[in-house]
Design a protein around this motif. Sequence first.
Motif, short mmCIF file in Angstrom:
data_model
loop_
_atom_site.label_atom_id
_atom_site.label_comp_id
_atom_site.label_asym_id
_atom_site.label_seq_id
_atom_site.Cartn_x
_atom_site.Cartn_y
_atom_site.Cartn_z
N ALA A 1 47.72 -25.42 -7.59
CA ALA A 1 48.68 -24.78 -6.78
C ALA A 1 48.52 -23.33 -6.84
O ALA A 1 48.72 -22.55 -5.84
CB ALA A 1 50.20 -25.08 -7.02
N VAL A 2 48.09 -22.76 -7.93
CA VAL A 2 47.99 -21.34 -8.11
C VAL A 2 46.53 -21.27 -8.74
O VAL A 2 46.54 -21.99 -9.93
CB VAL A 2 49.28 -20.50 -8.88
N HIS A 3 45.80 -20.43 -8.57
CA HIS A 3 44.65 -20.31 -9.28
C HIS A 3 44.63 -19.49 -10.58
O HIS A 3 45.33 -18.19 -10.49
CB HIS A 3 43.11 -19.62 -8.39
N GLN B 1 42.39 -27.07 -2.79
CA GLN B 1 43.37 -26.10 -2.54
C GLN B 1 43.51 -26.03 -0.87
O GLN B 1 44.63 -25.83 -0.52
CB GLN B 1 42.61 -24.78 -3.04
N GLN B 2 42.52 -26.34 -0.10
CA GLN B 2 42.76 -26.22 1.33
C GLN B 2 43.63 -27.36 1.84
O GLN B 2 44.49 -27.30 2.47
CB GLN B 2 41.43 -26.48 1.81
N ALA B 3 43.41 -28.73 1.31
CA ALA B 3 44.21 -29.74 1.56
C ALA B 3 45.75 -29.48 1.31
O ALA B 3 46.67 -30.03 2.02
CB ALA B 3 43.65 -31.08 0.90
N LEU B 4 45.96 -29.09 0.15
CA LEU B 4 47.34 -28.70 -0.42
C LEU B 4 47.79 -27.87 0.57
O LEU B 4 49.23 -28.03 1.02
CB LEU B 4 47.24 -28.40 -1.78
N GLU B 5 47.26 -26.58 0.82
CA GLU B 5 47.86 -25.56 1.75
C GLU B 5 48.05 -26.24 2.87
O GLU B 5 49.29 -25.70 3.65
CB GLU B 5 46.73 -24.47 1.88
#
Length: 364
Positions: free
Chosen positions: A164-166, A141-145
């Motif tokens: 992309a969305v929890h 999630q961090q890397a994607l953001e």
Amino acid sequence: MQAEFKVFHSSQSFALEMGGELPSIQLAYETLGKLNAQKDNVVWVCHAFTGSYEVSDWWQGLVGLGKLFNPENHFIICCNILGSHYGSTGPLSVNPLTGEPYYHSFPHVTIRDVIQSFELLRKDLGINKIKTCIGGSLGGQQALEWAIMQPDLIENLILIATNAVHSPWGIAFNESQRMSIEVDPTWKESQPRAGIEGMKAARATALISYRNYETYQVTQARQENTTGEALRAISYQRYQGEKLAARFNAYSYYVLSNMMDSQDVGRNRGGVVRALKSIKARTLVIGIKSDALFPIVEQEYLAKHIPGASFQVIDSLYGHDGFLIESGLMTKAIRLWQKLLRLEVNPMADFFRELESKQIFYAS
């Protein structure tokens, strides 16, 4: 090659996405290898929920001498995230405005706040380009953001067992864990071990989502003529709670579960699809076939909407935890992807799909 532990300090106030601020922050991080003259050999690893900066310990199958990410060739960075237990500013840190630990007053921190803190560290290190950014689960999630927030920063992006969305499903698991902590009678106290018994129960709940039915059938199989506490699944659940309690705290557990729930890359960006389509990094998405917490459909969605992304599946007995365990299969998948990139072969072309259909990445 020895890892180097370092701490980054920022004395400036740190504004938070959901409002409020931290008066100052510090980030504990570890580096392996050396930054080359061109500064183009950076591998930034984003750790998962209760992980730490010691990436060569918890991901030793991927990081280390002779491994996929080798400190002889790469400058590897792993930074403990805000709110966590391993040296970065978190609930047990002293609030400089009060002289007392934050405890319950530690503010809500989102994935975007974590990336803003990484940006401060990156700039302090003089890094203008990340060769590869990789993470699984909360780390993914961090890397994607980061790839969305800074589209020109990351050259290669590897997202494992993430989304992309929890999902409401994932949020429900997290809320169930927070409820376990809240009913611990010590949770209202302001002391380092507050809520620790509740966290043990929370961890046991989490473990069910990290594994699956088949995992327990194999690894915790019933033995003949056993019952009660002698049942393997019972002792295993209790062992895992005790194991985490020996190294973590309930405050950070609570904060990080809320952080995971904050994941929504489309928030204030015109929607999820628009955000994903802004990614410029060459992207590999890896899903785990048996993952019950971050099901494969979530990685399919990422690969569908990130331009030019490749998607691979790993068949693991271990469910979501396969991203930590199946290092050999992940290494094979990543090495082939890297080879195809060098050959300028579209990873989503018929050739690549044919390889996948032959189960190149599947373990029996």
